[in-house]
Design a protein around this motif. Structure first.
Motif, PDB file in Angstrom:
ATOM      1  N   ILE A  76      34.861   7.867  47.710  1.00  0.00           N
ATOM      2  CA  ILE A  76      35.893   7.074  48.379  1.00  0.00           C
ATOM      3  C   ILE A  76      35.378   6.563  49.720  1.00  0.00           C
ATOM      4  CG2 ILE A  76      38.180   7.144  49.453  1.00  0.00           C
ATOM      5  CD1 ILE A  76      38.927   9.234  47.233  1.00  0.00           C
ATOM      6  N   VAL A  77      34.792   7.461  50.510  1.00  0.00           N
ATOM      7  CA  VAL A  77      34.270   7.073  51.826  1.00  0.00           C
ATOM      8  C   VAL A  77      33.178   6.024  51.668  1.00  0.00           C
ATOM      9  CG1 VAL A  77      32.989   7.891  53.848  1.00  0.00           C
ATOM     10  CG2 VAL A  77      34.919   9.207  52.974  1.00  0.00           C
ATOM     11  N   GLU A  78      32.263   6.238  50.734  1.00  0.00           N
ATOM     12  CA  GLU A  78      31.164   5.285  50.515  1.00  0.00           C
ATOM     13  C   GLU A  78      31.705   3.915  50.113  1.00  0.00           C
ATOM     14  OE1 GLU A  78      27.618   3.336  50.106  1.00  0.00           O
ATOM     15  OE2 GLU A  78      27.993   5.242  51.119  1.00  0.00           O
ATOM     16  N   PHE A  79      32.638   3.894  49.164  1.00  0.00           N
ATOM     17  CA  PHE A  79      33.224   2.632  48.722  1.00  0.00           C
ATOM     18  C   PHE A  79      33.906   1.904  49.879  1.00  0.00           C
ATOM     19  CE2 PHE A  79      36.990   0.265  47.446  1.00  0.00           C
ATOM     20  CZ  PHE A  79      36.417  -0.696  46.624  1.00  0.00           C
ATOM     21  N   CYS A  80      34.751   2.604  50.601  1.00  0.00           N
ATOM     22  CA  CYS A  80      35.511   1.982  51.690  1.00  0.00           C
ATOM     23  C   CYS A  80      34.591   1.457  52.789  1.00  0.00           C
ATOM     24  CB  CYS A  80      36.510   2.975  52.278  1.00  0.00           C
ATOM     25  SG  CYS A  80      37.865   3.362  51.163  1.00  0.00           S
ATOM     26  N   SER A  81      33.599   2.241  53.124  1.00  0.00           N
ATOM     27  CA  SER A  81      32.672   1.862  54.189  1.00  0.00           C
ATOM     28  C   SER A  81      31.780   0.695  53.762  1.00  0.00           C
ATOM     29  CB  SER A  81      31.826   3.068  54.572  1.00  0.00           C
ATOM     30  OG  SER A  81      30.859   2.701  55.517  1.00  0.00           O
ATOM     31  N   ALA A  82      31.151   0.825  52.597  1.00  0.00           N
ATOM     32  CA  ALA A  82      30.197  -0.189  52.142  1.00  0.00           C
ATOM     33  C   ALA A  82      30.877  -1.494  51.745  1.00  0.00           C
ATOM     34  CB  ALA A  82      29.386   0.356  50.963  1.00  0.00           C
ATOM     35  N   THR A  83      32.034  -1.418  51.136  1.00  0.00           N
ATOM     36  CA  THR A  83      32.696  -2.622  50.621  1.00  0.00           C
ATOM     37  C   THR A  83      33.556  -3.317  51.666  1.00  0.00           C
ATOM     38  OG1 THR A  83      32.781  -1.510  48.476  1.00  0.00           O
ATOM     39  CG2 THR A  83      34.071  -3.525  48.701  1.00  0.00           C
ATOM     40  N   TYR A  84      34.254  -2.551  52.499  1.00  0.00           N
ATOM     41  CA  TYR A  84      35.203  -3.146  53.436  1.00  0.00           C
ATOM     42  C   TYR A  84      34.969  -2.768  54.892  1.00  0.00           C
ATOM     43  CZ  TYR A  84      37.672  -4.555  49.257  1.00  0.00           C
ATOM     44  OH  TYR A  84      37.988  -5.127  48.050  1.00  0.00           O
ATOM     45  N   GLY A  85      33.953  -1.989  55.180  1.00  0.00           N
ATOM     46  CA  GLY A  85      33.664  -1.598  56.559  1.00  0.00           C
ATOM     47  C   GLY A  85      34.744  -0.724  57.171  1.00  0.00           C
ATOM     48  N   VAL A  86      35.459   0.017  56.347  1.00  0.00           N
ATOM     49  CA  VAL A  86      36.578   0.825  56.821  1.00  0.00           C
ATOM     50  C   VAL A  86      36.099   1.906  57.787  1.00  0.00           C
ATOM     51  CG1 VAL A  86      38.301   2.539  56.089  1.00  0.00           C
ATOM     52  CG2 VAL A  86      38.068   0.382  54.840  1.00  0.00           C
ATOM     53  N   ASP A  87      36.720   1.936  58.955  1.00  0.00           N
ATOM     54  CA  ASP A  87      36.456   3.033  59.899  1.00  0.00           C
ATOM     55  C   ASP A  87      37.744   3.676  60.399  1.00  0.00           C
ATOM     56  OD1 ASP A  87      37.422   1.242  61.792  1.00  0.00           O
ATOM     57  OD2 ASP A  87      35.542   1.092  62.906  1.00  0.00           O
ATOM     58  N   PHE A  88      38.889   3.261  59.836  1.00  0.00           N
ATOM     59  CA  PHE A  88      40.131   3.942  60.203  1.00  0.00           C
ATOM     60  C   PHE A  88      40.189   5.273  59.453  1.00  0.00           C
ATOM     61  CE2 PHE A  88      41.384   0.689  56.991  1.00  0.00           C
ATOM     62  CZ  PHE A  88      41.874   1.503  55.968  1.00  0.00           C
ATOM     63  N   PRO A  89      40.992   6.222  59.945  1.00  0.00           N
ATOM     64  CA  PRO A  89      41.039   7.553  59.343  1.00  0.00           C
ATOM     65  C   PRO A  89      41.513   7.530  57.889  1.00  0.00           C
ATOM     66  CG  PRO A  89      42.074   7.575  61.505  1.00  0.00           C
ATOM     67  CD  PRO A  89      41.820   6.144  61.160  1.00  0.00           C
ATOM     68  N   LEU A  90      40.773   8.260  57.071  1.00  0.00           N
ATOM     69  CA  LEU A  90      41.149   8.485  55.679  1.00  0.00           C
ATOM     70  C   LEU A  90      41.429   9.974  55.512  1.00  0.00           C
ATOM     71  CD1 LEU A  90      38.442   6.338  53.856  1.00  0.00           C
ATOM     72  CD2 LEU A  90      40.882   5.800  54.060  1.00  0.00           C
ATOM     73  N   PHE A  91      42.311  10.288  54.584  1.00  0.00           N
ATOM     74  CA  PHE A  91      42.728  11.655  54.357  1.00  0.00           C
ATOM     75  C   PHE A  91      42.431  12.056  52.922  1.00  0.00           C
ATOM     76  CE2 PHE A  91      44.740  10.106  58.058  1.00  0.00           C
ATOM     77  CZ  PHE A  91      44.709  11.189  58.910  1.00  0.00           C
ATOM     78  N   GLU A  92      42.602  13.355  52.645  1.00  0.00           N
ATOM     79  CA  GLU A  92      42.351  13.821  51.290  1.00  0.00           C
ATOM     80  C   GLU A  92      43.302  13.121  50.323  1.00  0.00           C
ATOM     81  OE1 GLU A  92      43.109  18.021  51.075  1.00  0.00           O
ATOM     82  OE2 GLU A  92      45.212  17.793  51.622  1.00  0.00           O
ATOM     83  N   LYS A  93      42.939  13.120  49.045  1.00  0.00           N
ATOM     84  CA  LYS A  93      43.825  12.534  48.038  1.00  0.00           C
ATOM     85  C   LYS A  93      45.201  13.163  48.178  1.00  0.00           C
ATOM     86  CE  LYS A  93      40.808  11.064  44.327  1.00  0.00           C
ATOM     87  NZ  LYS A  93      40.504  11.250  42.903  1.00  0.00           N
TER      88      LYS A  93
END
Length: 166
Positions: free
Chosen positions: A77-94
């Motif tokens: 999830i982290v890899e997808f969000c970071s690589a695809t959309y540059g996400v750096d906002f907080p993510l939480f467990e499923k």
């Protein structure tokens, strides 16, 4: 009104609470990487970039309840969000946003009606809840884009009110 505090676990497995962001305008979103609404990550990150220094944050809660559209583990999830959309906002467990295992945060959030006056279950991925520093909650269904004028107005109002108090 003060929005209740909740224990949370980050996607990295660290414990935190909602009180960490209680002084900010916060957008809580249940996210998924294989959904038709997944491109909303781009607008969510733009909001984070634009408003984070003014007292706003997005909180992403991966959810696999809707047609198994978030099948990966934390690292994927982290890899997808970071690589695809540059996400750096907080993510939480499923997170379970509905059902018997519903997280207490979502049990509280779903009491808020949407623009048509309907409260209750989260209907799909990328449903958005904007929580003001005063604890006021506004609900937006999945089809409402993160950068919809109504959402932007709430964010602006909240960060401006926060600045006036400071």
């Amino acid at each position: 009104m003060t929005f209740p505090n909740f224990d949370l676990t980050t996607i990295a497995g660290e414990s935190t609470t909602l009180s960490e962001v209680s002084d900010r305008v916060t957008m809580v979103v249940n996210v998924a990487s294989k959904c038709g609404f997944t491109p909303q990550y781009e607008a969510l990150q733009e909001l984070q970039n634009t408003y984070q220094k003014r007292g706003f944050t997005v909180l992403g809660f991966p959810c696999n309840l809707f047609m198994m559209q978030e099948p990966g583990g934390a690292e994927q999830i982290v890899e997808f969000c970071s690589a695809t959309y540059g996400v750096d906002f907080p993510l939480f467990e499923k997170t379970h946003v509905n059902g018997r295992a519903q997280h207490p945060l979502y049990a509280e959030l779903v009491k808020t009606p949407d623009a048509s006056g309907k409260a209750g279950r989260v209907k799909w991925n990328f449903e958005k809840f904007v929580i003001g520093p005063d604890g006021d909650v506004h609900r937006f269904r999945s089809r409402t884009a993160p950068d919809d004028p109504a959402i932007i107005a709430l964010i602006e109002e909240g960060v401006n009110a926060k600045l006036e108090v400071a």
